[in-house]
Motif scaffolding. Structure first.
Motif, PDB file in Angstrom:
ATOM      1  N   PRO A  42       0.828  -1.218   0.000  1.00  0.00           N
ATOM      2  CA  PRO A  42       0.000   0.000   0.000  1.00  0.00           C
ATOM      3  C   PRO A  42       0.855   1.258   0.000  1.00  0.00           C
ATOM      4  O   PRO A  42       1.799   1.377   0.781  1.00  0.00           O
ATOM      5  CB  PRO A  42      -0.803  -0.109   1.301  1.00  0.00           C
ATOM      6  CG  PRO A  42      -0.824  -1.580   1.616  1.00  0.00           C
ATOM      7  CD  PRO A  42       0.495  -2.108   1.129  1.00  0.00           C
ATOM      8  N   GLY A  43       0.549   2.157  -0.900  1.00  0.00           N
ATOM      9  CA  GLY A  43       1.255   3.433  -0.952  1.00  0.00           C
ATOM     10  C   GLY A  43       2.584   3.393  -1.668  1.00  0.00           C
ATOM     11  O   GLY A  43       3.210   4.435  -1.874  1.00  0.00           O
ATOM     12  N   LYS A  44       3.052   2.190  -2.065  1.00  0.00           N
ATOM     13  CA  LYS A  44       4.338   2.098  -2.749  1.00  0.00           C
ATOM     14  C   LYS A  44       4.118   2.008  -4.245  1.00  0.00           C
ATOM     15  O   LYS A  44       3.269   1.261  -4.708  1.00  0.00           O
ATOM     16  CB  LYS A  44       5.140   0.884  -2.262  1.00  0.00           C
ATOM     17  CG  LYS A  44       6.538   0.810  -2.865  1.00  0.00           C
ATOM     18  CD  LYS A  44       7.484  -0.017  -2.026  1.00  0.00           C
ATOM     19  CE  LYS A  44       8.900   0.053  -2.568  1.00  0.00           C
ATOM     20  NZ  LYS A  44       9.874  -0.606  -1.718  1.00  0.00           N
ATOM     21  N   ARG A  45       4.901   2.751  -4.978  1.00  0.00           N
ATOM     22  CA  ARG A  45       4.750   2.801  -6.430  1.00  0.00           C
ATOM     23  C   ARG A  45       6.131   2.740  -7.051  1.00  0.00           C
ATOM     24  O   ARG A  45       7.040   3.453  -6.634  1.00  0.00           O
ATOM     25  CB  ARG A  45       4.050   4.106  -6.790  1.00  0.00           C
ATOM     26  CG  ARG A  45       3.780   4.326  -8.246  1.00  0.00           C
ATOM     27  CD  ARG A  45       3.068   5.659  -8.390  1.00  0.00           C
ATOM     28  NE  ARG A  45       2.664   5.912  -9.738  1.00  0.00           N
ATOM     29  CZ  ARG A  45       1.617   6.639 -10.053  1.00  0.00           C
ATOM     30  NH1 ARG A  45       0.863   7.147  -9.103  1.00  0.00           N
ATOM     31  NH2 ARG A  45       1.307   6.873 -11.308  1.00  0.00           N
ATOM     32  N   LEU A  46       6.303   1.864  -8.041  1.00  0.00           N
ATOM     33  CA  LEU A  46       7.605   1.727  -8.688  1.00  0.00           C
ATOM     34  C   LEU A  46       7.556   2.078 -10.173  1.00  0.00           C
ATOM     35  O   LEU A  46       8.385   2.826 -10.669  1.00  0.00           O
ATOM     36  CB  LEU A  46       8.148   0.310  -8.490  1.00  0.00           C
ATOM     37  CG  LEU A  46       8.563  -0.025  -7.049  1.00  0.00           C
ATOM     38  CD1 LEU A  46       8.848  -1.504  -6.895  1.00  0.00           C
ATOM     39  CD2 LEU A  46       9.796   0.797  -6.648  1.00  0.00           C
ATOM     40  N   LEU A  47       6.559   1.541 -10.886  1.00  0.00           N
ATOM     41  CA  LEU A  47       6.454   1.795 -12.324  1.00  0.00           C
ATOM     42  C   LEU A  47       5.013   2.127 -12.704  1.00  0.00           C
ATOM     43  O   LEU A  47       4.094   1.405 -12.315  1.00  0.00           O
ATOM     44  CB  LEU A  47       6.913   0.564 -13.119  1.00  0.00           C
ATOM     45  CG  LEU A  47       8.406   0.237 -13.109  1.00  0.00           C
ATOM     46  CD1 LEU A  47       8.643  -1.140 -13.707  1.00  0.00           C
ATOM     47  CD2 LEU A  47       9.191   1.284 -13.890  1.00  0.00           C
ATOM     48  N   ASP A  48       4.827   3.187 -13.474  1.00  0.00           N
ATOM     49  CA  ASP A  48       3.501   3.478 -14.017  1.00  0.00           C
ATOM     50  C   ASP A  48       3.128   2.377 -15.007  1.00  0.00           C
ATOM     51  O   ASP A  48       3.954   1.970 -15.832  1.00  0.00           O
ATOM     52  CB  ASP A  48       3.510   4.818 -14.765  1.00  0.00           C
ATOM     53  CG  ASP A  48       3.687   5.990 -13.821  1.00  0.00           C
ATOM     54  OD1 ASP A  48       3.275   5.870 -12.662  1.00  0.00           O
ATOM     55  OD2 ASP A  48       4.231   7.028 -14.256  1.00  0.00           O
ATOM     56  N   GLN A  49       1.876   1.923 -14.935  1.00  0.00           N
ATOM     57  CA  GLN A  49       1.459   0.835 -15.824  1.00  0.00           C
ATOM     58  C   GLN A  49       0.202   1.168 -16.616  1.00  0.00           C
ATOM     59  O   GLN A  49      -0.290   0.343 -17.383  1.00  0.00           O
ATOM     60  CB  GLN A  49       1.248  -0.453 -15.016  1.00  0.00           C
ATOM     61  CG  GLN A  49       2.533  -0.936 -14.347  1.00  0.00           C
ATOM     62  CD  GLN A  49       2.328  -2.157 -13.471  1.00  0.00           C
ATOM     63  OE1 GLN A  49       1.678  -3.119 -13.881  1.00  0.00           O
ATOM     64  NE2 GLN A  49       2.880  -2.127 -12.273  1.00  0.00           N
ATOM     65  N   THR A  50      -0.343   2.375 -16.423  1.00  0.00           N
ATOM     66  CA  THR A  50      -1.494   2.829 -17.196  1.00  0.00           C
ATOM     67  C   THR A  50      -1.227   4.252 -17.665  1.00  0.00           C
ATOM     68  O   THR A  50      -0.415   4.974 -17.085  1.00  0.00           O
ATOM     69  CB  THR A  50      -2.789   2.829 -16.367  1.00  0.00           C
ATOM     70  OG1 THR A  50      -2.681   3.809 -15.316  1.00  0.00           O
ATOM     71  CG2 THR A  50      -3.052   1.449 -15.758  1.00  0.00           C
ATOM     72  N   PHE A  51      -1.923   4.636 -18.721  1.00  0.00           N
ATOM     73  CA  PHE A  51      -1.778   5.996 -19.219  1.00  0.00           C
ATOM     74  C   PHE A  51      -2.280   7.002 -18.194  1.00  0.00           C
ATOM     75  O   PHE A  51      -1.735   8.107 -18.066  1.00  0.00           O
ATOM     76  CB  PHE A  51      -2.524   6.154 -20.537  1.00  0.00           C
ATOM     77  CG  PHE A  51      -2.316   7.499 -21.176  1.00  0.00           C
ATOM     78  CD1 PHE A  51      -1.063   7.871 -21.629  1.00  0.00           C
ATOM     79  CD2 PHE A  51      -3.356   8.393 -21.310  1.00  0.00           C
ATOM     80  CE1 PHE A  51      -0.849   9.112 -22.213  1.00  0.00           C
ATOM     81  CE2 PHE A  51      -3.167   9.632 -21.897  1.00  0.00           C
ATOM     82  CZ  PHE A  51      -1.912   9.997 -22.356  1.00  0.00           C
TER      83      PHE A  51
END
Length: 569
Positions: A164-173
Motif C-alpha cells: 500500500p502506498g508504494k509505487r515503482l512503475l507506471d502501468q497505465t496511461f
C-alpha cells in the motif's frame, strides 16, 4: 569475478571507472533508515558485484501479488536463452510508447535480450497499457543480472508490487499522465525559476514536462542513473521526482549562464525545448557529477511522499472526470499535421493534434480545412453560414479578448438550421462536444455518454421518422433492440432516437439569422451574436459543463474548420 557472476551482458570497455570493483564487498544492514543512508551515500557504488547483490536483496523484499512470474516461468516460456541468439529486431509492445531500450553499457546481445524480456513481460502482465519506463529499467537491471530469467523475475516483482502506498512503475496511461501533471505541480512549487524559464521559452509547458521520467530513466548517462537506481530501489517513486526537479534546476542554471541570459528568451516550438533539455541531460556528466546530482535532489526541503500521493490522486481524479480513459484507447490515432503548412491564429499545431484525439475515430485521418475566419471573412454570421454550409462535421474555435480559447465539435451541417425556418431550433447528434484549451484543457461530452442512465433504447419507432427507420433497417443491432445494454448507446445517432427524461439533455446546436447557440437546457454553453463580436458562456444541461470562459465575453477571433479526406486528395 564480477564479470562472470553479474556482467555477462555488459560491455566492460564502456563502463569506465565502474568496471573497477573497489570499496566494501558486503552489506550487513537490516535497518531501513540506515540502508537508505547507505544508498544515498553510494556505499556499494564502486563494487559491481556488491551492487548486483544489493539489488537482488532489495527486489526480493518487495511485497508482491501471490502469483508473480519468476525466473522458472521465463525459462519455461523462452527456453534456454544460452542456446539461442536473441534478436533486437523483435518489436517492443505498444505500451512502451515508442521508447527504445537504452544501450547504456550493454553488449549488442544484451540489447536483444532486453527486447526478449520485455516481450515476455507483456505476455505475463496483460493489464499493462502504458509503461514507457520499462525499456530503461530492463536495460539497467540487465547490467546486474546473472541471466535473462533473473532480470525477468526482478522486473516482474517490481510490476507486481502490492505494498500500500508504494509505487515503482507506471502501468497505465492514467497513472503516467497524472504523474506528468504532478511533476508540473512540483516544479511550480519547488523550482519556480526553472518553471518560469519553461513557460517563457515553450509554447506548451505540459508537453515539455511529459518527458520528465525519460530525463531520469533514458537520457541520464549510465554513471548517473545507476546512482539514482541505488536510491530508487530503496525509497521508491518519489526519488524520480526529486531527481527530475534537480535536473530542471541544473538546466535553468546552464541557460542562465549562456549568452544573452534572460533577455534572449523567446517562445519556440515545444519540441525544440524538449530536444534541448534532452541534450543537456545526456551531456550532464561534463558539468555535474552523480553525487552532485543526488545532493541537489535531496536538498529540496519539505518534499514528502504524502504530498506527492495527494497530488497524484487529485490529478488522477481530474483526468478521470475529463474522460482520459476513453482518450487513452485512441492514443495511437494522431493527426499527421505538418506544422510548416498548418496555419491557425487561435491554436498551435500541438493543440490541434490534441483536439483531433477527441474527435470520432472515422474522422481521425482527415486533415483540418479552414472554412471561415473572422480575420479574413469579417464578422458576419451570414458569411459564416455561407462558408460552413455543406460541410459536416465542423470545428468551431474562439479566442476571446481576455485570451481564453474554447470551442466545439459540431456533428451536423449548419444547413440543418433551415428546417426550422426563422425559428431557433436545436439539431445535431450526441457526437457534439464543447471544450476549452486555455487557461486549461478540458472537454465536455454529451451528458448521456457520461451518464447513460439518462437514456434508454426506444422500443417503438414513429413510422413517419424516416431517418430513424433508415437507421434501424440498415443495422440489425440498432437501438430498437431492447436487450442492448444502456451503456452501449451510440453517441453517433441523433438524440431523437432516445427516450430522454428531459429535452434539455439533447440541445446540441442551433442557429438563425441573429445568433448561433451551442448546448442548451438551463443555459447555453456558448452563445454568439450576429456580428460574431459578443458572446456568452455558461453551464448547460446537454454537456453538463462549467462556463468555458468569462460569462460575457468579446470575440477576438473566430475560426471554423472542416474535415478534408486525405485519401481523396
Amino acid at each position: 569475478m564480477a564479470e562472470e557472476d553479474y556482467g555477462s551482458f555488459v560491455d566492460w570497455n564502456q563502463m569506465g571507472d565502474l568496471a573497477k570493483s573497489s570499496g566494501p564487498t558486503k552489506v550487513d544492514c537490516k535497518d531501513l533508515k540506515e540502508f537508505k543512508q547507505m544508498a544515498r551515500q553510494g556505499y556499494w557504488a564502486k563494487n559491481h558485484k556488491l551492487r548486483a547483490q544489493v539489488y537482488q536483496q532489495l527486489i526480493k523484499a518487495i511485497p508482491c501479488r501471490t502469483v508473480t512470474p519468476d525466473a522458472e516461468v521465463y525459462r519455461d516460456i523462452m527456453g534456454n536463452a544460452a542456446t539461442k541468439k536473441p534478436s533486437s529486431n523483435i518489436p517492443l509492445p505498444d505500451f512502451v510508447d515508442d521508447n527504445p531500450v537504452p544501450r547504456y553499457c550493454l553488449k549488442a546481445d544484451g540489447l536483444a535480450s532486453a527486447h526478449r524480456i520485455i516481450n515476455c513481460l507483456a505476455g505475463q502482465f496483460p493489464d499493462i497499457s502504458h509503461c514507457p519506463s520499462l525499456p530503461a529499467v530492463t536495460s539497467l537491471l540487465l547490467h546486474f543480472s546473472k541471466d535473462e530469467a533473473q532480470c525477468f523475475e526482478h522486473i516482474s516483482r517490481m510490476l507486481a508490487c502490492n505494498e500500500p502506498g508504494k509505487r515503482l512503475l507506471d502501468q497505465t496511461f492514467l497513472a503516467y499522465e497524472s504523474g506528468c501533471m504532478t511533476f508540473g505541480d512540483l516544479a511550480i512549487k519547488y523550482s519556480a525559476a526553472s518553471h518560469k524559464l519553461i513557460v517563457a521559452t515553450s509554447q506548451d509547458v505540459m508537453e515539455v514536462y511529459s518527458d520528465w521520467q525519460r530525463w531520469v530513466l533514458g537520457d541520464l548517462p549510465f554513471s548517473h542513473v545507476v546512482r539514482v537506481l541505488d536510491v530508487y530501489l530503496v525509497e521508491g517513486y518519489k526519488i524520480l521526482f526529486r531527481v527530475a526537479i534537480a535536473l530542471l534546476k541544473f538546466y535553468r542554471k546552464s541557460k542562465a549562464g549562456g549568452q544573452g541570459g534572460q533577455a534572449n528568451q523567446q517562445q519556440q516550438e515545444s519540441s525544440k525545448v524538449r530536444a534541448d533539455i534532452q541534450a543537456f541531460v545526456k551531456g550532464i556528466a561534463s558539468t555535474v557529477t552523480p553525487d552532485k546530482l543526488l545532493e541537489k535532489a535531496f536538498s529540496i526541503r519539505l518534499f514528502s511522499r504524502k504530498e506527492i500521493t495527494l497530488l497524484q490522486l487529485t490529478n488522477e481524479k481530474s483526468l478521470q472526470q475529463k474522460g482520459i480513459t476513453v482518450k487513452q484507447k485512441r492514443r495511437n490515432v494522431q493527426l499527421a499535421l505538418n506544422p510548416d503548412t498548418f496555419s491557425s491564429e487561435i491554436v498551435s499545431a500541438k493543440e490541434m493534434r490534441d483536439i483531433w484525439s477527441w474527435i470520432p475515430e472515422r474522422f481521425a485521418l482527415c486533415q483540418p480545412q479552414l472554412l471561415f475566419t473572422t480575420s479574413t471573412h469579417g464578422c458576419s454570421l451570414n458569411r459564416f453560414y455561407s462558408h460552413c454550409e455543406g460541410y459536416e462535421p465542423t470545428l468551431l474555435l474562439i479566442r476571446t479578448t481576455d485570451g481564453d480559447v474554447c470551442g466545439a465539435f459540431l456533428s451536423t451541417d449548419w444547413e440543418e438550421r433551415k428546417r426550422g425556418g426563422n425559428k431557433l431550433s436545436f439539431f445535431g447528434t450526441g457526437e457534439c462536444f464543447v471544450f476549452r484549451l486555455k487557461p486549461e484543457m478540458e472537454r465536455y461530452e454529451w451528458v448521456v455518454i457520461r451518464h447513460p442512465e439518462l437514456a434508454s433504447a426506444i422500443k417503438t419507432q414513429d413510422p413517419e421518422d424516416g431517418a430513424a427507420s433508415e437507421v434501424q433497417t440498415s443495422d440489425n443491432n440498432g437501438l430498437a433492440q431492447p436487450e442492448k445494454p444502456v451503456g452501449d448507446l451510440s453517441p453517433f445517432l441523433s438524440a431523437r432516437h432516445f427516450n430522454l427524461n428531459s429535452k434539455n439533455t439533447s440541445m446540441f446546436m442551433a442557429g438563425n439569422f441573429d445568433s448561433i447557440i451551442i448546448g442548451g437546457g438551463e443555459g447555453n454553453a456558448l452563445y454568439i451574436d450576429a456580428e460574431l463580436n459578443h458572446g456568452r458562456a455558461g453551464r448547460c444541461t446537454t454537456f453538463d459543463n462549467p462556463p468555458l470562459c468569462a460569462e460575457n465575453f468579446q470575440v477576438s477571433l473566430l475560426e471554423s474548420w472542416g474535415f478534408e479526406d486525405a485519401m481523396s486528395k
